[in-house]
Design an enzyme around this catalytic site. Structure first.
Site, PDB file in Angstrom:
ATOM      1  N   GLU A 155       0.888  -1.188  -0.033  1.00 36.96           N
ATOM      2  CA  GLU A 155       0.066   0.340  -0.090  1.00 36.96           C
ATOM      3  C   GLU A 155       0.736   1.269  -0.132  1.00 36.96           C
ATOM      4  OE1 GLU A 155       1.121  -1.221   2.795  1.00 36.96           O
ATOM      5  OE2 GLU A 155      -0.005  -0.471   4.578  1.00 36.96           O
ATOM      6  N   ASP A 176       7.324   3.994   2.405  1.00 37.13           N
ATOM      7  CA  ASP A 176       7.615   5.047   3.333  1.00 37.13           C
ATOM      8  C   ASP A 176       9.160   5.291   3.481  1.00 37.13           C
ATOM      9  OD1 ASP A 176       7.603   6.881   5.469  1.00 37.13           O
ATOM     10  OD2 ASP A 176       6.904   5.444   7.156  1.00 37.13           O
ATOM     11  N   THR A 177       9.904   4.513   4.268  1.00 38.03           N
ATOM     12  CA  THR A 177      11.175   4.347   4.366  1.00 38.03           C
ATOM     13  C   THR A 177      11.809   3.613   3.091  1.00 38.03           C
ATOM     14  OG1 THR A 177      11.435   2.435   5.896  1.00 38.03           O
ATOM     15  CG2 THR A 177      11.062   4.482   6.921  1.00 38.03           C
ATOM     16  N   GLU A 228      -7.973  -0.051   8.137  1.00 40.41           N
ATOM     17  CA  GLU A 228      -7.734  -0.131   9.314  1.00 40.41           C
ATOM     18  C   GLU A 228      -8.744   0.491  10.188  1.00 40.41           C
ATOM     19  OE1 GLU A 228      -3.144   0.729   8.213  1.00 40.41           O
ATOM     20  OE2 GLU A 228      -4.583   2.420   8.612  1.00 40.41           O
TER      21      GLU A 228
HETATM   22  P1  5GP Z   1       8.622   1.097   5.040  1.00 39.16           P
HETATM   23  O1  5GP Z   1       9.383  -0.087   5.135  1.00 39.16           O
HETATM   24  O2  5GP Z   1       8.601   1.808   3.490  1.00 39.16           O
HETATM   25  O3  5GP Z   1       9.135   2.198   5.979  1.00 39.16           O
HETATM   26  O4  5GP Z   1       6.977   0.947   5.418  1.00 39.16           O
HETATM   27  C1  5GP Z   1       6.277   0.002   5.078  1.00 39.16           C
HETATM   28  C2  5GP Z   1       5.214  -0.400   5.877  1.00 39.16           C
HETATM   29  O5  5GP Z   1       4.900   0.433   7.120  1.00 39.16           O
HETATM   30  C3  5GP Z   1       3.939  -0.347   5.039  1.00 39.16           C
HETATM   31  O6  5GP Z   1       3.722  -1.518   4.327  1.00 39.16           O
HETATM   32  C4  5GP Z   1       3.010  -0.081   6.098  1.00 39.16           C
HETATM   33  O7  5GP Z   1       2.559  -1.061   6.807  1.00 39.16           O
HETATM   34  C5  5GP Z   1       3.578   0.853   7.206  1.00 39.16           C
HETATM   35  N1  5GP Z   1       3.451   2.456   6.883  1.00 39.16           N
HETATM   36  C6  5GP Z   1       4.423   3.063   6.470  1.00 39.16           C
HETATM   37  N2  5GP Z   1       3.820   4.424   6.260  1.00 39.16           N
HETATM   38  C7  5GP Z   1       2.475   4.366   6.756  1.00 39.16           C
HETATM   39  C8  5GP Z   1       1.260   5.067   6.882  1.00 39.16           C
HETATM   40  O8  5GP Z   1       1.597   6.449   6.499  1.00 39.16           O
HETATM   41  N3  5GP Z   1       0.124   4.634   6.939  1.00 39.16           N
HETATM   42  C9  5GP Z   1      -0.073   3.305   7.178  1.00 39.16           C
HETATM   43  N4  5GP Z   1      -1.255   2.981   7.709  1.00 39.16           N
HETATM   44  N5  5GP Z   1       0.948   2.399   7.290  1.00 39.16           N
HETATM   45  C10 5GP Z   1       2.322   3.138   6.944  1.00 39.16           C
END
Ligand code: 5GP
Length: 221
Positions: free
Chosen positions: A113, A116-117, A191
């Site tokens: 979905e 983010d990082t 959610e």
């Molecule tokens: P990343 O590894 O890119 O930092 O984060 C990925 C995961 O963190 C996503 O699959 C999700 O589960 C959670 N996540 C990161 N940012 C958000 C956000 O803005 N909203 C929600 N609901 N989940 C997020």
């Protein structure tokens, strides 16, 4: 340091997500033409299912298989101490023992979905590629390069946050995002336990953003 209440939230509706996927699938079908979807759970499940509907319509009426993997970066899972939440990607579910066989020679689209990082996507890709490498050991060395080259990985995320990323994707990975967004916390409909209220908040977010945009224009005039 910012607290949870200071983090800007943006509510996303099911229809928003559906329409972003509708808009982006034709490009993905033409350029990448996936033949297997791997959804990262739980946020990638609904987007992958919706994308399959559009892929089926655009391509040859074929219903693609959706495989699921579970990865967790933010949510507490059993055995993980609180200080590790947000730092380390934890596998909560993976493909079966025949993972490499399932992936080899395929055009695999990983669906989540939000990016983010980027730690989760990077982890998923690295680990899926390891499965492919393990499977390649069953083939004569002379065939491996061609088989490896015929296995392609692509990524689709509904939202990509415009922010510095903490992990890289392997070179050559095709990357698609439904929409680029600011670094806000996205509230997804699945959610919520009260979808009507969630949709009201989403409408308010849009109204407030429009009001801010109008103010900005007034100031400039
Ligand atoms: P990343 O590894 O890119 O930092 O984060 C990925 C995961 O963190 C996503 O699959 C999700 O589960 C959670 N996540 C990161 N940012 C958000 C956000 O803005 N909203 C929600 N609901 N989940 C997020």
């Amino acid at each position: 340091m910012s607290t949870e209440s200071e983090v800007k939230h943006w509510h996303v509706t099911y229809n928003n997500i559906h329409n972003l996927i509708r808009k982006n699938t034709p490009k993905i079908a033409t350029e990448f033409s996936p033949d297997l979807l791997v959804a990262i759970g739980g946020g990638g499940f609904f987007p992958a299912r919706v994308m399959r509907t559009f892929l089926r319509e655009i391509t040859t009426n074929k219903t693609l298989q959706i495989q699921a993997i579970g990865l967790s970066l933010y949510e507490p899972v059993d055995g993980v101490t609180e200080d590790k939440i947000g730092e380390q990607v934890i596998r909560t579910q993976w493909l079966g023992a025949d993972a490499g066989k399932m992936l080899l020679g395929k055009r695999v689209l990983i669906v989540d979905e939000v990016d983010d990082t980027r730690k989760t996507l990077s982890y998923a890709l690295t680990e899926l590629r390891k499965d492919v490498e393990t499977e390649l050991l069953n083939y004569p060395e002379v065939d491996r390069d061609a088989l490896r080259a015929s296995t392609k990985f692509g990524i689709f995320v509904v939202h990509n946050k415009n922010k510095p990323k903490l992990a890289e994707l392997p070179e050559g990975t095709l990357y698609y995002s439904g929409e680029e967004v600011d670094d806000v916390w996205l509230d997804y409909p699945w959610e919520s336990t009260n979808i009507e209220e969630h949709d009201k908040f989403a409408a308010l977010d849009v109204q407030n953003a429009a009001a801010v945009a109008t103010k900005t224009v007034d100031v400039r005039v």
